[in-house]
Scaffold this motif. Structure first.
Motif, short mmCIF file in Angstrom:
data_model
loop_
_atom_site.label_atom_id
_atom_site.label_comp_id
_atom_site.label_asym_id
_atom_site.label_seq_id
_atom_site.Cartn_x
_atom_site.Cartn_y
_atom_site.Cartn_z
N GLN A 18 0.83 -1.21 0.00
CA GLN A 18 0.00 0.00 0.00
C GLN A 18 0.86 1.25 0.00
O GLN A 18 0.60 2.19 -0.75
N ALA A 21 2.40 1.75 -3.39
CA ALA A 21 1.41 2.26 -4.34
C ALA A 21 1.20 3.76 -4.15
O ALA A 21 1.12 4.51 -5.13
N TRP A 22 1.12 4.22 -2.90
CA TRP A 22 0.95 5.65 -2.63
C TRP A 22 2.14 6.45 -3.17
O TRP A 22 1.96 7.51 -3.77
N LEU A 24 4.17 5.60 -5.62
CA LEU A 24 4.15 5.58 -7.08
C LEU A 24 3.09 6.52 -7.64
O LEU A 24 3.31 7.19 -8.64
N VAL A 25 1.93 6.58 -6.99
CA VAL A 25 0.88 7.51 -7.43
C VAL A 25 1.36 8.95 -7.29
O VAL A 25 1.16 9.78 -8.18
N ALA A 26 2.03 9.25 -6.18
CA ALA A 26 2.56 10.61 -5.98
C ALA A 26 3.59 10.95 -7.06
O ALA A 26 3.58 12.06 -7.60
N LEU A 28 3.76 9.60 -10.05
CA LEU A 28 3.03 9.70 -11.31
C LEU A 28 2.37 11.07 -11.45
O LEU A 28 2.39 11.68 -12.52
N ARG A 29 1.80 11.57 -10.37
CA ARG A 29 1.16 12.90 -10.42
C ARG A 29 2.19 14.00 -10.64
O ARG A 29 1.91 14.99 -11.30
N ARG A 32 5.31 12.16 -14.90
CA ARG A 32 5.01 10.88 -15.56
C ARG A 32 6.26 10.21 -16.13
O ARG A 32 6.42 9.00 -16.03
N TYR A 35 8.12 8.54 -13.45
CA TYR A 35 7.37 7.36 -13.02
C TYR A 35 7.66 6.18 -13.94
O TYR A 35 8.00 5.10 -13.48
N PRO A 50 0.15 1.32 -10.36
CA PRO A 50 -1.05 2.16 -10.45
C PRO A 50 -1.40 2.53 -11.89
O PRO A 50 -2.57 2.79 -12.18
N ASN A 51 -0.42 2.52 -12.78
CA ASN A 51 -0.67 2.83 -14.18
C ASN A 51 0.39 2.11 -15.01
O ASN A 51 1.58 2.26 -14.76
#
Length: 92
Positions: A18, A21-22, A24-26, A28-29, A32, A35, A50-51
């Motif tokens: 978890q 994932a957080w 990686l999302v950060a 990605l935002r 990119r 990421y 996440p993507n």
């Protein structure tokens, strides 16, 4: 309770996934390209990313094509002999 298959190791693994994932999302935002570069060399299973868009298949990734696909029939302009597009070769 603290054996290899116990509650605590499973909980720790879930929390690790978890948190990853957080992060990686950060990333990605924020950027990119960074990421994609980062996850391209990490051995994280594709289904946990996440993507996956733009992330190349890596040596550690399983082949995404279905094993029962690919009849090997010749195609003409992407169509089979019946004039139909063949079934998708990717896993569901």
């Amino acid at each position: 309770i603290d054996d290899a298959g116990g509650v605590m190791p499973r909980l720790a693994d879930a929390l690790k996934r978890q948190r990853r994932a957080w992060l990686l999302v950060a990333l990605l935002r924020e950027d990119r390209d960074k990421y994609v570069e980062t996850v391209s060399f990490l051995k994280i299973p594709r289904d946990e990313l996440p993507n996956r868009q733009g992330v190349p298949l890596r040596a550690c990734d399983p082949d995404p094509r279905r094993r029962d696909s690919g009849s090997g029939e010749p195609l003409v302009e992407g169509l089979n002999a019946e004039g139909l597009v063949p079934d998708c070769a990717l896993e569901d």
